[in-house]
Enzyme design. Sequence first.
Site, PDB file in Angstrom:
ATOM      1  NE  ARG A  18    -116.976 -16.055 -53.036  1.00 16.80           N
ATOM      2  CZ  ARG A  18    -116.473 -16.976 -53.445  1.00 16.80           C
ATOM      3  NH1 ARG A  18    -116.232 -16.961 -54.852  1.00 16.80           N
ATOM      4  NH2 ARG A  18    -116.017 -18.208 -52.917  1.00 16.80           N
TER       5      ARG A  18
ATOM      6  CD  GLN B 221    -112.258  -9.020 -49.427  1.00 11.52           C
ATOM      7  OE1 GLN B 221    -111.545  -8.579 -48.684  1.00 11.52           O
ATOM      8  NE2 GLN B 221    -112.217  -8.981 -50.793  1.00 11.52           N
TER       9      GLN B 221
ATOM     10  CG  ASP C 116    -115.901 -16.216 -48.801  1.00  9.87           C
ATOM     11  OD1 ASP C 116    -116.364 -17.315 -48.767  1.00  9.87           O
ATOM     12  OD2 ASP C 116    -115.565 -15.624 -49.794  1.00  9.87           O
TER      13      ASP C 116
ATOM     14  CB  SER D 120    -112.349 -17.609 -49.719  1.00  5.88           C
ATOM     15  OG  SER D 120    -113.231 -17.058 -50.837  1.00  5.88           O
TER      16      SER D 120
ATOM     17  CE1 TYR E 134    -119.853 -18.563 -56.352  1.00  4.70           C
ATOM     18  CE2 TYR E 134    -121.352 -16.575 -56.317  1.00  4.70           C
ATOM     19  CZ  TYR E 134    -120.515 -17.536 -55.431  1.00  4.70           C
ATOM     20  OH  TYR E 134    -120.190 -17.478 -54.249  1.00  4.70           O
TER      21      TYR E 134
END
Length: 384
Positions: A122, A127, A130, A133, A230
């Site tokens: 991440r 991005q 990902d 996500s 996380y």
Amino acid sequence: MRIAVITESEAQESRVAATPETVKKLAALGATLVVQAGAGLKSGVTDAEYEAAGATIAADAATALADADVVLKVRRPNAAELKATKRGALVLAIMDPYGADAALKAMAEAGVSSFAMELMPRITRAQVMDVLSSQANLAGYRAVVDGAAEYGRALPMMMTAAGTVPAARIFVMGVGVAGLQAIATARRLGAVVTATDVRPATKEQVESLGAKFVAVEDDEFKQAETAGGYAKEMSKEYQAKQAALVASHIAKQDIVITTALIPGRPAPRLVSEDMVASMRPGSVLVDLAVERGGNVAGVKPGKVVTTANGVKIVGHLNVPGRLAATASGLYARNLFNFLETMIDKSAKTLAVNWDDELVKATNLTRDGAVTHPSFQPKPAAPAA
């Protein structure tokens, strides 16, 4: 550079790993695309649309996979697919590697270079790749839609000549990408929304979306986040305090959505049988962690269960796949954005930089071995 896209073999998987949009982009980079007949039908993409984008349609998976240099999938390949894939081919998919030693060994023995898209770091550069996500965003949205459908009442407050309809109360447990989208969706639909998470940074995010944050905010809470963003597993003492707060709050809710996951571990149990029993008849729990064991006591994978006190527990599998067309579109772009970094644009050939941080973070197997340090077989214990 031949790229294969095949129909997903798992019955509940409705997504596909390429769309006409990404087929065109890959063809422009010099690739030859071969798509198995019917691969995109569950996502609303016809063979004719793939052909119009420049792909060739293969009659079956084996034909599509024959001599492919790259295989794009949603789920990791099964034994038959591996058998049809040539050694040295790149395989990109959501690999679900935790606790899947036999599957990793099979990919290594097949000689494929496999990449787990869900291990994408991440960082800013990654991005657009990902998949966690992109798919979690849709899961959070769909959880509210599914919860509202099972609830059977209006979500927003309504002022009518016949009287006022109160706004539904929605509680979101776990404020990652899915949780934030669930909050935003529930707010757009007019519900009164509360949310909880063990990570301190989420409080501001929750409040910025117009929801109220619910948590025991002690010293442990202030340090409850890993460097990667996380959630950490909390102490038994904190869990007890948080459970007491949640228990009193949950009894007043109409819809509860749980999204809590810890990478590589079973989903934490957030809602006990007693909490479920405290909820009003007609209320709903939607468990987005059911594939990892579930956050809610009594959840059944792939089922909607009605408890003795009239509470519905929703355990749909593959929630992003319930929005197959949208999910496939986003996932296919994630794959394209990663694969593009492995292609030499001038020579129009594969040119994997094995020292690239994205490659190193996601590569599971290569040259007949499991390469990822987190999943390499542990050496046998010495004899006593």
